[in-house]
Write a protein that holds these residues in place. Structure first.
Motif, PDB file in Angstrom:
ATOM      1  N   SER A  83       0.850  -1.209   0.000  1.00 55.15           N
ATOM      2  CA  SER A  83       0.000   0.000   0.000  1.00 55.15           C
ATOM      3  C   SER A  83       0.876   1.245   0.000  1.00 55.15           C
ATOM      4  N   LYS A  84       1.932   1.209   0.822  1.00 55.97           N
ATOM      5  CA  LYS A  84       2.814   2.377   0.919  1.00 55.97           C
ATOM      6  C   LYS A  84       3.628   2.530  -0.372  1.00 55.97           C
ATOM      7  N   ARG A  85       4.110   1.417  -0.901  1.00 51.75           N
ATOM      8  CA  ARG A  85       4.939   1.487  -2.119  1.00 51.75           C
ATOM      9  C   ARG A  85       4.150   2.077  -3.291  1.00 51.75           C
ATOM     10  N   ASP A  86       2.883   1.648  -3.441  1.00 52.22           N
ATOM     11  CA  ASP A  86       2.116   2.010  -4.635  1.00 52.22           C
ATOM     12  C   ASP A  86       1.129   3.165  -4.418  1.00 52.22           C
ATOM     13  N   GLY A  87       0.843   3.448  -3.173  1.00 51.33           N
ATOM     14  CA  GLY A  87      -0.156   4.488  -2.907  1.00 51.33           C
ATOM     15  C   GLY A  87      -1.572   3.983  -3.140  1.00 51.33           C
ATOM     16  N   TYR A  88      -1.751   2.703  -3.227  1.00 50.14           N
ATOM     17  CA  TYR A  88      -3.092   2.116  -3.363  1.00 50.14           C
ATOM     18  C   TYR A  88      -3.201   0.963  -2.373  1.00 50.14           C
ATOM     19  N   GLU A  89      -4.324   0.942  -1.671  1.00 46.15           N
ATOM     20  CA  GLU A  89      -4.525  -0.020  -0.575  1.00 46.15           C
ATOM     21  C   GLU A  89      -4.443  -1.481  -1.052  1.00 46.15           C
ATOM     22  N   ALA A  90      -3.662  -2.278  -0.325  1.00 50.04           N
ATOM     23  CA  ALA A  90      -3.609  -3.722  -0.612  1.00 50.04           C
ATOM     24  C   ALA A  90      -4.271  -4.466   0.540  1.00 50.04           C
TER      25      ALA A  90
ATOM     26  N   ARG B 171      19.638   2.847 -12.147  1.00 44.18           N
ATOM     27  CA  ARG B 171      19.289   4.040 -12.932  1.00 44.18           C
ATOM     28  C   ARG B 171      17.793   4.000 -13.123  1.00 44.18           C
ATOM     29  N   GLY B 172      17.147   5.142 -13.074  1.00 42.08           N
ATOM     30  CA  GLY B 172      15.697   5.162 -13.298  1.00 42.08           C
ATOM     31  C   GLY B 172      14.940   4.739 -12.059  1.00 42.08           C
ATOM     32  N   GLU B 173      13.691   4.394 -12.264  1.00 37.61           N
ATOM     33  CA  GLU B 173      12.793   4.162 -11.123  1.00 37.61           C
ATOM     34  C   GLU B 173      11.973   2.906 -11.386  1.00 37.61           C
ATOM     35  N   PHE B 174      11.755   2.147 -10.328  1.00 38.21           N
ATOM     36  CA  PHE B 174      10.887   0.966 -10.470  1.00 38.21           C
ATOM     37  C   PHE B 174       9.448   1.378 -10.160  1.00 38.21           C
ATOM     38  N   VAL B 175       8.545   1.077 -11.077  1.00 40.54           N
ATOM     39  CA  VAL B 175       7.117   1.277 -10.810  1.00 40.54           C
ATOM     40  C   VAL B 175       6.454  -0.085 -11.006  1.00 40.54           C
ATOM     41  N   SER B 176       5.700  -0.510 -10.010  1.00 40.44           N
ATOM     42  CA  SER B 176       5.128  -1.850 -10.087  1.00 40.44           C
ATOM     43  C   SER B 176       4.008  -1.907 -11.131  1.00 40.44           C
ATOM     44  N   VAL B 177       3.799  -3.096 -11.676  1.00 41.79           N
ATOM     45  CA  VAL B 177       2.690  -3.301 -12.621  1.00 41.79           C
ATOM     46  C   VAL B 177       1.382  -3.009 -11.883  1.00 41.79           C
ATOM     47  N   ARG B 178       1.347  -3.412 -10.610  1.00 40.24           N
ATOM     48  CA  ARG B 178       0.134  -3.183  -9.811  1.00 40.24           C
ATOM     49  C   ARG B 178      -0.221  -1.697  -9.738  1.00 40.24           C
ATOM     50  N   LYS B 179       0.800  -0.867  -9.514  1.00 39.62           N
ATOM     51  CA  LYS B 179       0.521   0.562  -9.381  1.00 39.62           C
ATOM     52  C   LYS B 179      -0.088   1.102 -10.681  1.00 39.62           C
ATOM     53  N   VAL B 180       0.505   0.701 -11.812  1.00 39.48           N
ATOM     54  CA  VAL B 180      -0.010   1.205 -13.087  1.00 39.48           C
ATOM     55  C   VAL B 180      -1.439   0.694 -13.297  1.00 39.48           C
ATOM     56  N   LEU B 181      -1.687  -0.566 -12.914  1.00 36.93           N
ATOM     57  CA  LEU B 181      -3.043  -1.102 -13.065  1.00 36.93           C
ATOM     58  C   LEU B 181      -4.022  -0.296 -12.201  1.00 36.93           C
ATOM     59  N   CYS B 182      -3.629  -0.013 -10.955  1.00 36.35           N
ATOM     60  CA  CYS B 182      -4.524   0.765 -10.075  1.00 36.35           C
ATOM     61  C   CYS B 182      -4.797   2.139 -10.681  1.00 36.35           C
ATOM     62  N   GLN B 183      -3.736   2.756 -11.254  1.00 36.55           N
ATOM     63  CA  GLN B 183      -3.927   4.084 -11.865  1.00 36.55           C
ATOM     64  C   GLN B 183      -4.885   4.005 -13.046  1.00 36.55           C
ATOM     65  N   LEU B 184      -4.723   2.973 -13.859  1.00 35.88           N
ATOM     66  CA  LEU B 184      -5.616   2.822 -15.020  1.00 35.88           C
ATOM     67  C   LEU B 184      -7.053   2.611 -14.542  1.00 35.88           C
ATOM     68  N   GLN B 185      -7.186   1.750 -13.519  1.00 35.79           N
ATOM     69  CA  GLN B 185      -8.545   1.454 -13.024  1.00 35.79           C
ATOM     70  C   GLN B 185      -9.191   2.712 -12.437  1.00 35.79           C
ATOM     71  N   GLU B 186      -8.358   3.542 -11.807  1.00 33.54           N
ATOM     72  CA  GLU B 186      -8.884   4.772 -11.209  1.00 33.54           C
ATOM     73  C   GLU B 186      -9.457   5.711 -12.276  1.00 33.54           C
ATOM     74  N   ASN B 187      -8.824   5.650 -13.467  1.00 30.63           N
ATOM     75  CA  ASN B 187      -9.247   6.558 -14.542  1.00 30.63           C
ATOM     76  C   ASN B 187     -10.194   5.904 -15.542  1.00 30.63           C
ATOM     77  N   ASP B 188     -10.651   4.719 -15.212  1.00 31.23           N
ATOM     78  CA  ASP B 188     -11.429   3.934 -16.172  1.00 31.23           C
ATOM     79  C   ASP B 188     -12.905   3.952 -15.763  1.00 31.23           C
ATOM     80  N   THR B 189     -13.683   4.786 -16.453  1.00 35.92           N
ATOM     81  CA  THR B 189     -15.095   4.892 -16.082  1.00 35.92           C
ATOM     82  C   THR B 189     -15.943   3.796 -16.742  1.00 35.92           C
ATOM     83  N   GLN B 190     -15.315   3.110 -17.717  1.00 35.26           N
ATOM     84  CA  GLN B 190     -16.124   2.110 -18.451  1.00 35.26           C
ATOM     85  C   GLN B 190     -15.836   0.669 -18.034  1.00 35.26           C
TER      86      GLN B 190
END
Ligand SMILES: Cc1ncc(COP(=O)(O)O)c(C=O)c1O
Length: 495
Positions: free
Chosen positions: A144-151, A281-300
């Protein structure tokens, strides 16, 4: 029975002995499975190691450098003191009461050990098959802390390393050769080996070496459509991020494209994220975080059915506790009936090693600033990070200077995967010896320097290209120097 009566039994038996099993009697799918990380070159390295131990001057080098496997503590990486101290208390709780030790045990260490012991109980007892609840709660908080979305702790399965999770998932989803699994090429051979074991079909998708090993989502769609046309149903998309053997980190935009493909075609996504702490180098972003972001913006509800299994492990990062077998899998979006089957597989194995579960807790909850153990923990963990970053750079620079070698700069993980141009003469010599050209290179490297690497053919590569995978875990830089010298001679010999 007395020896008299035993003799009688033997004498009165009137049969010819039946033959023993030979390999061809075994499961052909098991025979088909290949695992290059412990394949022909590493096997030969072990033989040479034994030879060196018996006759120390019999070879042109005095030790074997095991650069074939991401096994940090085999290569002198010291375990983190805090981890081992807590594990020692869990193994032998009397230590906490020992009057000679009591006053010297750091207060946070004592408190953590007691709390773990209260919640885990004896590490010699089976735990819940899904893992100790206390640790699952911690994992959920960490995510939850890593991604900013509750697990949720209900979604967490503690596992014996990430390999067990892969074996559960691939085993459950494989319905024979008509089920397809999209796997990156090059890939960590656990995937091809597990698919061979399960008699399922690997659908390779090639990572683009000249573009930082990127993934082309359009190419994925093409593979899916072609596969469907041939009657092989794509089921699952494996993503290894940061990559093994490539060392590349996926950008969030690229992950979003993969998720769109998974959502459209109903593919289960396995996100193998065991190297998430090994970032240079760069930053690790989890697949889960991106999925949560997509779901947050997905009204359909386009992304609401995506099924994701994310894996992590105590084997990598700064922990390097490969032998203790700790890890977890988080399941998102799966139907209860599917989870129940995963739970059943976990139950058949009874439970993951309990000390491994404790290590998961320590990995995601290390000492914090202000704790008595913090200073030492911080010193040890940053020196591991620093040493890995320095060695990856030194090795990368060495490859950049070698003739006919090109190598992507590593962003994460523990490996480099240089591309080596090999001559016709090498091809001919390799064929003579029944090897692939890159295997021949690795074999010569081993024979001349003691460096044990793995040929790219074990991970998959674009046809006609040749690679070598090496870890940068081995301490010191002399071995890098001897690799350089070997390479120059090899190129001269086979020019
Ligand atoms: C990409 C990847 N996944 C999974 C594993 C398995 O790790 P473990 O089972 O030790 O957690 C490894 C080991 O090297 C790996 O490189």
């Amino acid at each position: 029975m007395t020896s008299e009566s035993l003799k009688k039994v033997v004498e009165s038996s009137s049969f010819e002995p039946a033959a023993r099993l030979v390999a061809s009697d075994l499961n052909p799918h098991a025979l088909n499975a290949k695992y290059a990380v412990r394949g022909r070159i590493p096997t030969k390295a072990e033989e040479l190691r034994t030879r060196l131990a018996n006759e120390s001057h019999s070879l042109p080098f005095n030790k074997i450098i095991s650069a074939n496997i991401g096994n940090p503590q085999q290569l002198d990486q010291k375990p983190l003191t805090f981890y081992r101290q807590v594990l020692a208390m869990l193994q032998y709780p009397e230590l906490m009461e020992n009057p000679r030790l009591k006053d010297s045990i750091p207060s946070d260490l004592l408190a953590r050990s007691k709390e773990l012991l209260d919640n885990i109980g004896s590490v010699g007892a089976y735990s819940h098959s899904q893992g100790v609840e206390y640790v699952r709660n911690s994992v959920a908080k960490f995510i939850s802390k890593r991604d900013g979305y509750e697990a949720s702790p209900d979604d967490i399965f503690l596992t014996a390393g990430a390999s067990t999770a892969v074996s559960y998932l691939l085993g459950l989803m494989s319905l024979g050769p008509k089920t397809g699994f999209l796997i990156p090429i090059p890939q960590y051979p656990l995937y091809t080996a597990s698919l061979a074991l399960n008699n399922a079909t690997a659908l390779p998708y090639y990572l683009n070496e000249t573009d930082d090993w990127s993934i082309d989502a359009k190419e994925l769609v093409k593979i899916i459509e072609d596969s469907k046309a041939k009657g092989v149903e794509p089921r699952c998309l494996v993503v290894i991020n940061p990559g093994n053997p490539t060392g590349a980190i996926l950008k969030p935009e690229a992950i979003a494209e993969l998720l769109a493909v998974a959502a459209k075609y109903g593919l289960v996504v396995i996100a193998d994220e065991v190297y998430q702490e090994n970032i240079f180098r760069g930053e690790f972003v989890s697949v889960r975080k991106v999925l949560c972001q997509l779901q947050e913006n997905d009204t359909q509800g386009k992304y609401s059915n995506v099924q994701l299994a994310s894996l992590h492990s105590t084997s990598k990062g700064i922990s390097g506790e490969c032998g203790q077998r700790g890890g977890y899998m988080e399941l998102i979006g799966f139907e209860d009936s599917v989870r129940a089957q995963l739970m059943k597989l976990a139950s058949i194995s009874l439970c993951p090693p309990v000390t491994g579960q404790a290590l998961v807790e320590l990995m995601i909850n290390p000492p914090k600033k202000g704790d008595a153990s913090y200073e030492l923990y911080e010193k040890e963990s940053s020196s591991i990070h620093k040493a890995l970053a320095e060695r990856s750079k030194a090795l990368f620079e060495a490859f950049s200077e070698m003739e006919g070698v090109s190598c992507q700069q590593p962003e994460g993980a523990m490996y480099l995967f240089p591309n080596i141009s090999l001559s016709e003469k090498v091809y001919a010599k390799a064929e003579e010896q029944g090897m692939e050209p890159d295997e021949f290179y690795c074999s010569e490297l081993l024979d001349n320097t003691g460096i044990c690497s793995v040929p790219g053919s074990g991970f998959g590569q674009v046809e006609g290209s040749w690679h070598v995978r090496t870890t940068f875990l081995a301490p010191g830089t002399e071995w890098i120097e001897s690799w350089k010298q070997f390479h120059a001679k090899f190129m001269d010999t086979y020019r």
